[in-house]
Design a protein around this motif. Structure first.
Motif, PDB file in Angstrom:
ATOM      1  N   THR A  79       0.843  -1.192   0.000  1.00 22.60           N
ATOM      2  CA  THR A  79       0.000   0.000   0.000  1.00 22.60           C
ATOM      3  C   THR A  79       0.879   1.243   0.000  1.00 22.60           C
ATOM      4  O   THR A  79       1.712   1.413   0.891  1.00 22.60           O
ATOM      5  N   VAL A  80       0.693   2.089  -0.986  1.00 24.91           N
ATOM      6  CA  VAL A  80       1.410   3.366  -1.066  1.00 24.91           C
ATOM      7  C   VAL A  80       0.473   4.467  -0.604  1.00 24.91           C
ATOM      8  O   VAL A  80      -0.654   4.600  -1.118  1.00 24.91           O
ATOM      9  N   ILE A  81       0.915   5.260   0.370  1.00 24.71           N
ATOM     10  CA  ILE A  81       0.137   6.401   0.842  1.00 24.71           C
ATOM     11  C   ILE A  81       0.666   7.623   0.114  1.00 24.71           C
ATOM     12  O   ILE A  81       1.759   8.118   0.409  1.00 24.71           O
ATOM     13  N   ALA A  82      -0.073   8.072  -0.886  1.00 22.23           N
ATOM     14  CA  ALA A  82       0.390   9.110  -1.811  1.00 22.23           C
ATOM     15  C   ALA A  82      -0.004  10.491  -1.305  1.00 22.23           C
ATOM     16  O   ALA A  82      -1.192  10.822  -1.239  1.00 22.23           O
ATOM     17  N   ASP A  83       0.988  11.293  -0.993  1.00 24.54           N
ATOM     18  CA  ASP A  83       0.773  12.656  -0.503  1.00 24.54           C
ATOM     19  C   ASP A  83       1.500  13.617  -1.453  1.00 24.54           C
ATOM     20  O   ASP A  83       2.728  13.662  -1.482  1.00 24.54           O
ATOM     21  N   ARG A  84       0.724  14.314  -2.260  1.00 19.56           N
ATOM     22  CA  ARG A  84       1.266  15.308  -3.205  1.00 19.56           C
ATOM     23  C   ARG A  84       2.168  14.678  -4.281  1.00 19.56           C
ATOM     24  O   ARG A  84       3.208  15.232  -4.635  1.00 19.56           O
ATOM     25  N   LEU A  85       1.782  13.519  -4.756  1.00 18.69           N
ATOM     26  CA  LEU A  85       2.458  12.924  -5.902  1.00 18.69           C
ATOM     27  C   LEU A  85       1.849  13.474  -7.194  1.00 18.69           C
ATOM     28  O   LEU A  85       0.675  13.843  -7.244  1.00 18.69           O
ATOM     29  N   LYS A  86       2.651  13.494  -8.253  1.00 23.04           N
ATOM     30  CA  LYS A  86       2.193  13.997  -9.552  1.00 23.04           C
ATOM     31  C   LYS A  86       1.198  13.016 -10.176  1.00 23.04           C
ATOM     32  O   LYS A  86       1.262  11.795  -9.920  1.00 23.04           O
ATOM     33  N   PRO A  87       0.287  13.509 -11.017  1.00 19.55           N
ATOM     34  CA  PRO A  87      -0.703  12.628 -11.657  1.00 19.55           C
ATOM     35  C   PRO A  87      -0.071  11.472 -12.432  1.00 19.55           C
ATOM     36  O   PRO A  87      -0.563  10.339 -12.394  1.00 19.55           O
ATOM     37  N   GLU A  88       1.052  11.742 -13.118  1.00 15.70           N
ATOM     38  CA  GLU A  88       1.685  10.672 -13.884  1.00 15.70           C
ATOM     39  C   GLU A  88       2.292   9.607 -12.962  1.00 15.70           C
ATOM     40  O   GLU A  88       2.344   8.421 -13.318  1.00 15.70           O
ATOM     41  N   THR A  89       2.746  10.023 -11.778  1.00 14.78           N
ATOM     42  CA  THR A  89       3.259   9.046 -10.810  1.00 14.78           C
ATOM     43  C   THR A  89       2.125   8.175 -10.276  1.00 14.78           C
ATOM     44  O   THR A  89       2.262   6.952 -10.168  1.00 14.78           O
ATOM     45  N   LEU A  90       0.998   8.810  -9.964  1.00 10.04           N
ATOM     46  CA  LEU A  90      -0.165   8.055  -9.491  1.00 10.04           C
ATOM     47  C   LEU A  90      -0.636   7.068 -10.555  1.00 10.04           C
ATOM     48  O   LEU A  90      -0.985   5.916 -10.239  1.00 10.04           O
ATOM     49  N   ALA A  91      -0.608   7.499 -11.820  1.00 14.30           N
ATOM     50  CA  ALA A  91      -1.024   6.597 -12.902  1.00 14.30           C
ATOM     51  C   ALA A  91      -0.090   5.395 -12.991  1.00 14.30           C
ATOM     52  O   ALA A  91      -0.532   4.260 -13.190  1.00 14.30           O
ATOM     53  N   GLY A  92       1.209   5.634 -12.836  1.00 14.97           N
ATOM     54  CA  GLY A  92       2.168   4.540 -12.863  1.00 14.97           C
ATOM     55  C   GLY A  92       1.966   3.569 -11.715  1.00 14.97           C
ATOM     56  O   GLY A  92       2.058   2.348 -11.892  1.00 14.97           O
ATOM     57  N   LEU A  93       1.678   4.088 -10.528  1.00 18.04           N
ATOM     58  CA  LEU A  93       1.436   3.233  -9.370  1.00 18.04           C
ATOM     59  C   LEU A  93       0.179   2.386  -9.564  1.00 18.04           C
ATOM     60  O   LEU A  93       0.146   1.208  -9.186  1.00 18.04           O
ATOM     61  N   ARG A  94      -0.843   2.980 -10.171  1.00 20.85           N
ATOM     62  CA  ARG A  94      -2.116   2.260 -10.331  1.00 20.85           C
ATOM     63  C   ARG A  94      -2.036   1.162 -11.381  1.00 20.85           C
ATOM     64  O   ARG A  94      -2.946   0.330 -11.477  1.00 20.85           O
ATOM     65  N   ARG A  95      -0.960   1.155 -12.168  1.00 24.19           N
ATOM     66  CA  ARG A  95      -0.752   0.051 -13.107  1.00 24.19           C
ATOM     67  C   ARG A  95      -0.108  -1.154 -12.433  1.00 24.19           C
ATOM     68  O   ARG A  95      -0.008  -2.234 -13.028  1.00 24.19           O
ATOM     69  N   LEU A  96       0.329  -0.971 -11.187  1.00 25.62           N
ATOM     70  CA  LEU A  96       0.953  -2.057 -10.437  1.00 25.62           C
ATOM     71  C   LEU A  96      -0.087  -2.744  -9.549  1.00 25.62           C
ATOM     72  O   LEU A  96      -1.090  -2.127  -9.161  1.00 25.62           O
ATOM     73  N   PRO A  97       0.145  -4.005  -9.162  1.00 22.65           N
ATOM     74  CA  PRO A  97      -0.810  -4.719  -8.306  1.00 22.65           C
ATOM     75  C   PRO A  97      -0.675  -4.324  -6.831  1.00 22.65           C
ATOM     76  O   PRO A  97      -0.233  -5.107  -5.987  1.00 22.65           O
ATOM     77  N   LEU A  98      -1.026  -3.079  -6.549  1.00 22.27           N
ATOM     78  CA  LEU A  98      -0.939  -2.580  -5.182  1.00 22.27           C
ATOM     79  C   LEU A  98      -2.089  -1.623  -4.910  1.00 22.27           C
ATOM     80  O   LEU A  98      -2.860  -1.277  -5.810  1.00 22.27           O
TER      81      LEU A  98
END
Length: 398
Positions: A79-98
């Motif tokens: 589980t990644v707790i995303a605080d002020r990450l860029k939209p492209e970083t969030l998109a990359g994380l959401r492509r992973l099984p997490l």
């Protein structure tokens, strides 16, 4: 009694006794463990929490390493707790099984991020929780090794966090400092039967205990608050010296200054707790907690490195006989650092980097005058994406 004598003996309490403390545990850090944890009888459910504040440069690599475990996928979630990450970083994380939990705090802190994650995951979401920083890399056996530990009923454990980069003088000194801390405050303590210090990441806890207690943390030094909560409850913290977690070291003096300001602030507020709790801990015979409180009273090591030889020189002119104990203290401090520093860190890079020590001593001293308002303030250390391969699979605990 002269004013010089009074000052000298006050400095004995403030500087010489801490040197003796460091020397004692550095000496015991030379003893290696001979016991190891037996193979686990069952595989527990794990969740790895990774708070990521403005960590776009490093979080994807960290998440991928955390996912690449030799452990059943159904028993380990990231589980990644995303605080002020860029939209492209969030998109990359959401492509992973997490799982991605997006948070936005007026005043961010790791404790708030971890509390938000456990609130969303809910009670009973796992048996064990592991905490990684956004720049940490772990090997494929990380969760399997921790499973062996928690199979014995352990509640808290700290892995061996070590540098993944030594690409600047400041990073080399930061890496050396971390290894010295590992030797003195972790391996040396465990060798004497005392609890290891926590370090903020590369640590694991029984999930239900962590969920109940992380919400009690209020300052930027959540690792020290967790230590206090564990030791007040007489819960032992073990240290796994051969379970590696790679950590990015600061690149320049500015990053060093901000990082140490956060650490010194955390210790400063912990020092207040130490003064308040020490008598009661002594009376209750909670010596693990007593040791921790004494540890929090120690001045920053960089100040010892600067002030002990400086006062030794001054006393040589003011009171030559009185200076003998200070030159002895300086030698003990050097011996402690030498015993605590691993051989692989003592190379040409370290020799070159030592010329930066006087500047870092001054920066550390300057931080003492900038602690106001830091209790609840999150001081961010910028990540540059310095990287290395994830640590190889390790053998059994030495």
């Amino acid at each position: 009694m002269t004013a010089l004598t009074i000052i000298d003996w006050l400095l004995v309490l403030a500087l010489l006794l801490p040197v003796l403390y460091l020397f004692l545990f550095a000496a015991f850090s030379m003893r290696r463990r001979t016991d190891d944890y037996p193979p686990a009888r069952k595989q527990r459910r794990f969740v790895t929490l990774i708070p990521a504040y403005k960590a776009d440069a490093v979080i994807l690599r960290t998440a991928q390493a955390a996912l690449a475990q030799e452990y059943p996928e159904g028993l380990h979630r990231v589980t990644v707790i995303a605080d002020r990450l860029k939209p492209e970083t969030l998109a990359g994380l959401r492509r992973l099984p997490l799982t991605v939990i997006v948070v936005m705090f007026e005043n961010s802190s790791k404790a708030k991020a971890l509390t938000a994650a456990t609130d969303q995951l809910g009670p009973g979401a796992a048996d064990v929780v592991t905490i990684l920083d956004a720049d940490n890399l772990v090997g494929p056996d990380f969760i399997a090794r921790l499973n062996e530990v928690f199979d014995t009923g352990m509640v808290a454990v700290q892995a061996h966090r070590t540098a993944k980069n030594r690409d600047s003088d400041t990073a080399v000194l930061d890496a050396a400092s971390e290894e010295i801390n590992n030797s003195i405050f972790r391996r040396g303590h465990v060798a004497l039967g005392l609890s290891s210090a926590l370090i903020g990441s590369g640590m694991a806890f029984a999930y239900d205990w962590f969920r109940d207690n992380i919400r009690k943390c209020r300052t930027s030094g959540e690792d020290k608050e967790l230590e206090a909560l564990l030791l007040r409850q007489r819960i032992y913290i073990d240290y796994l010296d051969d379970l590696m977690v790679l950590d990015e070291k600061v690149q320049g003096e500015g990053a060093y200054y901000n990082q140490r300001r956060r650490w010194i602030a955390a210790q400063f507020y912990a020092f207040g707790s130490a003064l308040r709790d020490l008598p009661g801990a002594l009376l209750r015979g909670n010596y693990d907690y007593v040791d921790k409180l004494v540890q929090w009273c120690l001045p920053p090591r960089m100040l010892l490195i600067g002030l002990v030889p400086l006062w030794a020189v001054a006393m040589t002119f003011l009171d030559p006989w009185g200076s003998v104990k200070w030159w002895a203290a300086w030698l003990l401090l050097l011996f402690a650092m030498a015993m605590a520093l691993p051989d692989e860190q003592t190379d040409a890079k370290l020799g070159h980097a030592l010329r930066r020590v006087p500047l870092l001593v001054l920066l550390t001293a300057a931080n003492l005058f900038r602690l106001g308002g830091t209790r609840d303030k999150f001081i961010h250390t910028r990540h540059t994406g310095a990287s290395d391969a994830a640590p190889e699979k390790t053998d059994s605990i030495p």
